[in-house]
Design a protein around this motif. Structure first.
Motif: not given
Lengths: 309, 282
Positions: A240-251, A262-270
């Motif tokens: 769950m933790a590993i997948n949570a940090l991979k979250a991207y598509d849904i954002i 305000k809803t950027q994650l590291l993955s999307t901001w990258m």
């Protein structure tokens, strides 16, 4: 094998010659080569090269990269506000991913572990969202959150909670949470499956014995079921933790990082920094930060997966 | 699964069975609300949607939503997804099972280290590879090609595939392998005549899990496919949603089309999902 050299044992020599050809040290490498080569080129080499690129200032196109040492990391941590928003969102997302899908999945697994009429259908129902792509999950839930026509606001208005109805995905203060709910809907299936498998390994006798001793269902859960699921829980939490940090598509499908980042994650901001603003150095530095965070959860997981070998 | 209903920790008396079903059915409906919304939206016309919203029975069922969505681009997205999945899955499985076999049965000194090296791929966030992959694919002229995307998918599929196949190969009794060795059977023959047939359920499981994952993949497709006619379904749908943001009826129909193959696979091969995930944690 000295006996191979004795010409007297002709037939045996033939056979062991074949054996020795087969057990040539390179043979396992031959089996491994196709996978290892493509995996190393596509996954490992880019990973290492990304870490290297994070030490440069570069726009991704110009022939010269400027070596800046750890400056990109310094910029991220001291001058990039969105980076902090993303980091905070990742933390919220992570906590939610560790709590929600795991507890819902465990609850469902316990309910559905019994074999009763329709149990398979119910299992399928609750697993079903997990086979959908996150892009599709995002699109479906975007309709539910639609300010005028979405089901959520319709229901709120119908039951007299009109004051709560809002434009869920456009409100900068809360937009992340509806997305997390949608992601949870998708994520529950895996913990449920793993917990169902884990429950199978608990001997029936334990429950029987406890019942004879007069333990109630809650006591049996606390003292038998949950401790016996310890290993499963560790695997579930790590995944769950590993997948949570991979979250991207849904954002990307639901808010595209907005409103106002305000809803950027590291993955999307990258992605934004690299492909929209051509800040390759900063982008790869974010990727390295993200990967380091993943390692915290992944190292125990990999240890666990490679145990007993 | 041997537990009977009355032994379920939440249910001690059979009188509660009725209540149990009621709770489950309510939970099921609640859980499926997003899917029901999707189906209802796909079946009604845009006017109906604009007036009554998503969650109401269609005034009249409008099948044309599907044909219109199909012709507006979903057809292309669909076939691109079929092509990529159709090549990725079988090629991937052959490579991954060979590797997994070497790691489990060939008395390979480096097996543990190589396995750990491969597992790293399970945890790598895609973002960590994107920039160098862009440079690499550019240099190889593979940007914006289904071939290039398929190659990437094969590479990223290795860790999970090896993990699952290794889990199953470990259950193939060493005695059988040893017996075949003593009879002079070569490692290649042992692999494809003994280990692989004995692990057929694993192969099917992996095919399905991998097929679904490939069908659903988003980020690599987003970065490496540029032209609209090459887009795969998830990417195409998101694109479709920004382009036709107000045509919810068609978008819903498009989403439903993309989901149908997954639903079919899921309904027919359900037990393999469980088996496959079991293999992944063995």
């Amino acid at each position: 094998m000295a006996s191979e050299n004795t010409a007297v044992l002709a037939p045996r020599t033939l056979k062991s010659a074949k054996t020795s050809y087969d057990s040539l040290r390179f043979l396992p490498w031959l089996f491994l080569a196709p996978s290892l080569v493509i995996y190393s080129i596509v996954v490992v080499y880019p990973m290492v090269y990304s870490a290297y690129l994070s030490l440069f200032r570069w726009d991704g196109v110009s022939p010269t990269k400027v070596y800046v040492g750890l400056d990109n990391y310094g910029i991220l941590f001291t001058q990039n506000d969105v980076f902090w928003i993303a980091l905070r969102n990742n933390a919220i997302w992570l906590v939610a991913a560790l709590l929600l899908p795991t507890s819902i999945g465990l609850g469902l697994a316990i309910l559905l572990n019994a074999r009763f009429r329709g149990s398979h259908i119910f299992r399928s129902v609750f697993y079903f969202p997990s086979v959908l792509s996150l892009a599709v999950v995002g699109l479906i839930w975007t309709w539910i959150y639609h300010p005028d026509l979405g089901l959520l606001n319709q229901v709120l208005r119908a039951v007299g909670l009109k004051a709560l109805a809002r434009n869920w995905l456009s409100d900068p203060n809360i937009a992340l949470y509806p997305v997390i709910i949608a992601a949870t809907w998708n994520a529950v299936g895996l913990p449920m499956l793993l917990y169902l498998a884990g429950l199978q390994t608990i001997p029936e006798e334990l429950h029987e014995a406890a019942k004879v001793e007069g333990a109630n269902p809650i006591q049996r859960f606390v003292y038998i079921t949950f401790p016996m699921l310890r290993e499963t829980t560790l695997v579930v939490l790590a995944i769950m933790a590993i997948n949570a940090l991979k979250a991207y598509d849904i954002i990307y499908a639901m808010t595209n990082g907005g409103p106002a980042n305000k809803t950027q994650l590291l993955s999307t901001w990258m992605y934004f920094l690299t492909y929209n603003y051509n800040q390759v150095g900063l982008g790869t530095a974010i990727a390295v930060v993200l990967f380091s965070l993943t390692l915290i959860f992944a190292i125990p997981y990999i240890r666990f997966m490679t145990r007993k070998t | 699964m041997s537990q009977s209903l009355s032994q379920n920790p939440f249910l001690s008396g059979k009188s509660k069975v009725g209540l149990f079903y009621v709770v489950l059915i309510v939970a099921t409906l609640f859980w499926l609300t997003p899917v029901i919304t999707l189906v209802l939206t796909a079946l009604k016309d845009a006017g109906d949607f604009a007036v009554n919203g998503a969650f109401s029975l269609p005034k009249a069922i409008r099948w044309a939503n599907f044909s219109e969505a199909w012709e507006t681009g979903v057809k292309n997205y669909f076939w691109n997804s079929v092509i990529v999945t159709g090549f990725k899955v079988p090629i991937g499985i052959v490579l991954e099972s060979m590797a997994a076999f070497a790691l489990t049965h060939m008395h390979f000194k480096w097996a543990d280290r190589i396995f750990t090296y491969i597992l790293i791929g399970l945890i790598v966030p895609m973002q960590m590879t994107l920039v160098p992959l862009t440079l690499l694919m550019n240099a190889l002229n593979l940007i914006d090609t289904l071939t290039g995307l398929t190659i990437l998918y094969i590479g990223f599929g290795v860790p999970f595939g090896v993990l699952v196949m290794r889990g199953f190969f470990r259950t193939v009794p060493v005695a059988i392998i040893e017996a075949a060795r003593i009879d002079g059977c070569s490692w290649f023959r042992i692999f494809y005549r003994i280990a692989l047939p004995l692990s057929l359920p694993a192969v099917v499981s992996l095919c399905i899990l991998d097929g679904v994952a490939t069908w659903n993949e988003f980020i690599l497709a987003q970065i490496f496919l540029r032209s609209d006619e090459l887009r795969t379904l998830p990417l195409g749908l998101v694109q479709f949603s920004t382009q036709f943001s107000t045509q919810y009826d068609q978008l819903a129909a498009a989403v439903l089309i993309s989901v149908v193959p997954i639903v079919l696979v899921f309904l027919f091969f359900q037990r393999y999902f469980v088996a496959g995930m079991g293999g992944a944690v063995k």
